[in-house]
Design a protein around this motif. Structure first.
Motif, PDB file in Angstrom:
ATOM      1  N   LEU A  40     -38.496  22.336  20.740  1.00  0.00           N
ATOM      2  CA  LEU A  40     -38.827  23.383  19.777  1.00  0.00           C
ATOM      3  C   LEU A  40     -37.661  24.340  19.556  1.00  0.00           C
ATOM      4  N   ASP A  41     -36.967  24.685  20.630  1.00  0.00           N
ATOM      5  CA  ASP A  41     -35.852  25.619  20.525  1.00  0.00           C
ATOM      6  C   ASP A  41     -34.703  25.032  19.717  1.00  0.00           C
ATOM      7  N   TYR A  46     -31.610  24.680  14.741  1.00  0.00           N
ATOM      8  CA  TYR A  46     -30.793  23.950  13.779  1.00  0.00           C
ATOM      9  C   TYR A  46     -31.483  23.711  12.438  1.00  0.00           C
ATOM     10  N   LEU A  47     -32.803  23.622  12.426  1.00  0.00           N
ATOM     11  CA  LEU A  47     -33.499  23.365  11.164  1.00  0.00           C
ATOM     12  C   LEU A  47     -33.905  24.640  10.433  1.00  0.00           C
ATOM     13  N   PHE A  48     -34.288  25.663  11.190  1.00  0.00           N
ATOM     14  CA  PHE A  48     -34.824  26.872  10.569  1.00  0.00           C
ATOM     15  C   PHE A  48     -34.029  28.125  10.912  1.00  0.00           C
TER      16      PHE A  48
END
Length: 181
Positions: A40-41, A46-48
């Protein structure tokens, strides 16, 4: 003649199995938590562009739980990594004496570690230390680690006493897998 320290009773065997299951469960849950939190981290970062707040603190605490909850289990199963250059050349009482000495040293080392961690846990508890970002109290984790280290020390002591009995009495006692030591 059976050694006085053999675990032939069903009660002690059931307790050992239950303790092993609890240790394995704690290690598995904390390791799974680390994996999910890291996923999740990293995904969030990297995505959000939004990492999980305090993930590093939680992962550090969970690593301590993972390592030290597995320690009594590995010790009870006698599955520590070891160099066995000499063990194949040693047999009978000599091997039992060697194992007894190593077990005694391991007991002392793990006992010392448990004692020092207990002192640190007491200090953490007195001062109310917490993690910097999430303010998670550290002393409960330190006490958990203390209990696991103390349990491992007691298990090392159990193994050492069995090996001392074998070395002194000359009795061969089956190990965890049922092989004569």
């Amino acid at each position: 003649m059976k050694p006085p320290l053999s675990s032939t009773g069903q009660g002690s065997s059931a307790i050992c199995r239950a303790a092993g299951l609890i240790a394995a469960f704690c290690a598995a849950v904390s390791l799974l938590s680390i994996m999910v939190l890291m996923l999740l981290d990293v995904s969030g970062r990297y995505l959000f562009n939004s990492p999980v707040p305090g993930a590093a603190e939680i992962i550090e605490l969970a690593m301590g739980i993972t390592v030290f909850s597995a320690l009594p289990l590995v010790t009870a199963r006698n599955e520590h990594i070891r160099l066995d250059y000499l063990s194949q050349a040693l047999h009978g009482r000599v091997q039992a004496f060697t194992n007894a000495i190593v077990g005694t040293i391991s007991t002392a080392g793990m006992g010392l570690l448990a004692w020092r961690i207990a002192e640190k846990a007491l200090t953490l508890q007195r001062y109310g230390d917490t993690t910097p970002f999430l303010r998670i109290p550290i002393s409960p984790i330190a006490w958990f680690i203390t209990v696991c280290a103390a349990a491992a020390a007691l298990i090392f002591l159990w193994h050492a006493l069995r090996f001392w009995y074998q070395a002194i009495a000359g009795a061969s006692h089956p190990d965890q897998e049922g092989h004569a030591s």
